[in-house]
Design an enzyme around this catalytic site. Structure first.
Site, PDB file in Angstrom:
ATOM      1  N   GLU A  94      -3.204  -1.008   0.165  1.00  0.00           N
ATOM      2  CA  GLU A  94      -2.723  -2.669   0.104  1.00  0.00           C
ATOM      3  C   GLU A  94      -1.593  -3.069   1.088  1.00  0.00           C
ATOM      4  OE1 GLU A  94      -4.266  -4.518  -1.440  1.00  0.00           O
ATOM      5  OE2 GLU A  94      -5.371  -3.115  -2.991  1.00  0.00           O
ATOM      6  N   GLY A  95      -1.892  -2.412   2.502  1.00  0.00           N
ATOM      7  CA  GLY A  95      -1.158  -2.735   3.546  1.00  0.00           C
ATOM      8  C   GLY A  95      -0.032  -1.462   3.444  1.00  0.00           C
TER       9      GLY A  95
END
Length: 587
Positions: free
Chosen positions: A437-438
């Site tokens: 998610e980054g």
């Protein structure tokens, strides 16, 4: 091995004493009947499911892992049955939109349930967590027809969801993706391409798997402005809502991973798969980030959940394990919790977990206000605060969560390195939360490069003012020895923020980002500890032991963890020069 104990007592203290949950809900239309007693009773039942059903599957699921046979994914023994029981009990729909069959309970309850899921079984928690993220994106951007077809069964949990972004050559830089979507002439599109790292890409629970896929239309420009978002189900849905033919997508392989072995992380092949546009053409990232921002908060809670579970196991072991002589001269052997260094590891984990839970509750309250408050300005301000805190929660909770897992493993010594005790699994599982998610570096750049500039810098300034006001209010209650360290750290954060605003340039921002985010997080945790200590002090002699110990933990945090802000501030003051001085070929 000690069993996981859901932290419901701490939740009751936070809701009832720290955040005035009853009044907060009374101010939000539709939530007037939601109160602390209801929240605690719901979470008690959720905790029983997590501790009684999901935690026993955690180690066995890790050891067995998922398998892929003839294109079909099989999850470890017991997982499919547990998921169906989870759905049947209504846990998937807890915070879902009532218009589509959800229970419509506050985000606060959802985030606290997510913590318990992550403590008990991180791999399992990804199935409902990713589905809820997909629901967020569809709820905000899909057509009425797509919502009506997919949301009821996704909110109930009968169908699961997955997000398909990453390609081998396009990770963080999504502008490089090559998946294509060609119009079929009937309003649908044929999607072709390969995606990697797709969590929950398939399962054996029954029902459907709804993929949200980023791809390019034939006339799309290069870069991120040419990306669109498409809904592509594993099984096509007939006009009457029943499941029909299998879509043209397949699982090419399962990724071989360090952790989360009971979660099927797939290589997905889309071979002309039928999909439907979600949102506007060329604005796929806008729609996808609705999902990703929700998932980033969820991933932060995963870090908290692992920390809570690992710390609990380490405390139980430290009370039982006899080694050495007492630091005060007591004849040995003594429980290792008597040794100062062991206590320091345990206290750091406990001080992080309880402050992070408090900050998570505060953030979730802002999410509820942003959606339900009757005043538009109040909604906008709350939404901006959530945007500011999202990269902090994601990155800091997962960094400190991993550190807590490692320290908890260390308490076990050699036994922590042995599989049967379960501690090495916490370390392996926690590691992914810092990456997906980054990555946390990307979150730090988001904070420094985007979030500090929200509303011309007024949003962080408003946050700092809010913290300062709470510290000032707590001063006569808990005293200067707790408030002054937090206030000094806040001043360092404000000074660092001002310097960043004047230095400018991508290199300086990149050099500062991760240190700045950690500084921001530590100040936020200090703020929460002052609030919790003040709430405990307000209870006076009526305070239960769980509340009274808050003051001791707050003092530990101020003495042993908050001083890290001094070093971070000093490092930030040196800028980028030392980082960029060495030529790349000299490394």
């Amino acid at each position: 091995m000690a069993a996981y104990v859901p932290p419901v007592d701490d939740v009751a203290f936070l809701l009832g004493r720290v955040f005035g949950f009853d009044q907060a809900m009374a101010d939000l239309p539709g939530y007037e009947e939601v109160n602390t007693d209801l929240a605690v009773s719901v979470l008690e039942e959720g905790g029983k499911f997590c501790a009684g059903v999901l935690e026993p599957l955690n180690r066995t699921g890790d050891e067995e892992g998922c398998t892929l046979t003839d294109g079909r994914v099989t999850t470890p023994k017991g997982v499919a049955e547990a998921y169906r029981a989870f759905v049947e009990a209504g846990w998937c729909s807890l915070s879902g939109d009532p218009e589509y069959g959800g229970q419509g309970l506050p985000r606060v309850l959802q985030i606290l349930l997510d913590e318990m899921l992550s403590s008990a079984n991180l791999s399992f928690g990804l199935f409902p967590g990713l589905t809820r993220g997909a629901v967020e994106a569809l709820g905000h951007h899909a057509s009425a027809e797509l919502k009506a077809t997919y949301l009821p069964k996704m909110i109930s949990g009968e169908w699961t969801g997955a997000m398909a972004l990453t390609e081998a050559s396009a990770g963080t830089d999504l502008g490089l993706l090559t998946a294509r979507a060609v119009p079929n002439g009937d309003g649908s599109f044929a999607i072709t391409g390969t995606k990697i790292f797709i969590s929950s890409g398939d399962q054996d629970f029954g029902g459907n798997v709804v993929h949200l896929v980023l791809a390019r239309l034939p006339d799309a420009p290069k870069g991120v402005k040419g990306i669109s978002l498409f809904l592509a189900p594993k099984i096509l849905v007939e006009a009457d809502g029943t499941l029909g033919a299998r879509n043209r997508m397949s699982v090419g392989a399962l990724e071989h991973k360090m952790g989360i072995h009971a979660q099927p992380t797939c290589v997905m092949n889309y071979d002309g798969a039928t999909g439907w546009l979600v949102g506007e053409p060329g604005r796929g990232l806008n729609a996808m980030f609705t999902m990703m921002n929700a998932e980033r908060l969820f991933v932060g809670i995963q870090g908290l959940g692992i920390a809570e579970a690992a710390n609990q196991k380490a405390v139980a072991y430290a009370r039982e394990r006899l080694q050495g002589h007492g630091a005060d001269g007591t004849a040995g052997p003594v429980p290792i919790i008597s040794h100062p260094d062991v206590r320091k590891m345990l206290l750091k984990g406990r001080a992080f977990a309880e402050a992070a839970r408090a900050l998570a509750v505060w953030t979730a309250l802002q999410m509820d206000i942003a959606v339900h408050h009757p005043d538009a300005d109040t909604r906008r301000e709350a939404d901006a605060l959530v945007a500011l805190m999202t990269p902090v929660v994601k990155a800091a909770f997962t960094d400190f969560g991993f550190e807590t897992a490692v320290a908890s493993q260390q308490v076990f010594g050699g036994h922590g390195y042995i599989r049967e005790w379960g501690m090495e699994q916490y370390v392996r599982d926690a590691r992914i939360a810092q990456i997906y998610e980054g990555t946390n570096g990307v979150q730090a750049m988001d904070l420094v490069g985007r979030k500090l500039g929200l509303d011309g810098g007024k949003v962080p300034a408003r946050f700092f003012a809010l913290v300062k006001a709470d510290l000032d209010a707590a001063l006569p209650i808990v005293g200067a020895d707790l408030v002054t360290p937090a206030a000094d750290a806040l001043a360092r954060l404000e000074g660092a923020t001002a310097r960043l605003s004047t230095q400018g340039g991508a290199i300086e921002a990149g050099a500062a980002a991760t240190d700045y985010l950690r500084l921001f997080a530590l100040v936020s945790f200090g703020w929460m500890w002052v609030r919790m200590a003040a709430a405990a002090a307000d209870m006076g002699e009526a305070a239960p032991p769980a509340a009274a110990r808050k003051t001791a933990l707050a003092r530990f945090f101020m003495a042993r963890m908050l001083p890290e802000t001094l070093g971070l501030d000093a490092a930030l003051g040196h800028g980028a020069s030392s980082l960029m001085a060495l030529p790349a070929d000299a490394f």
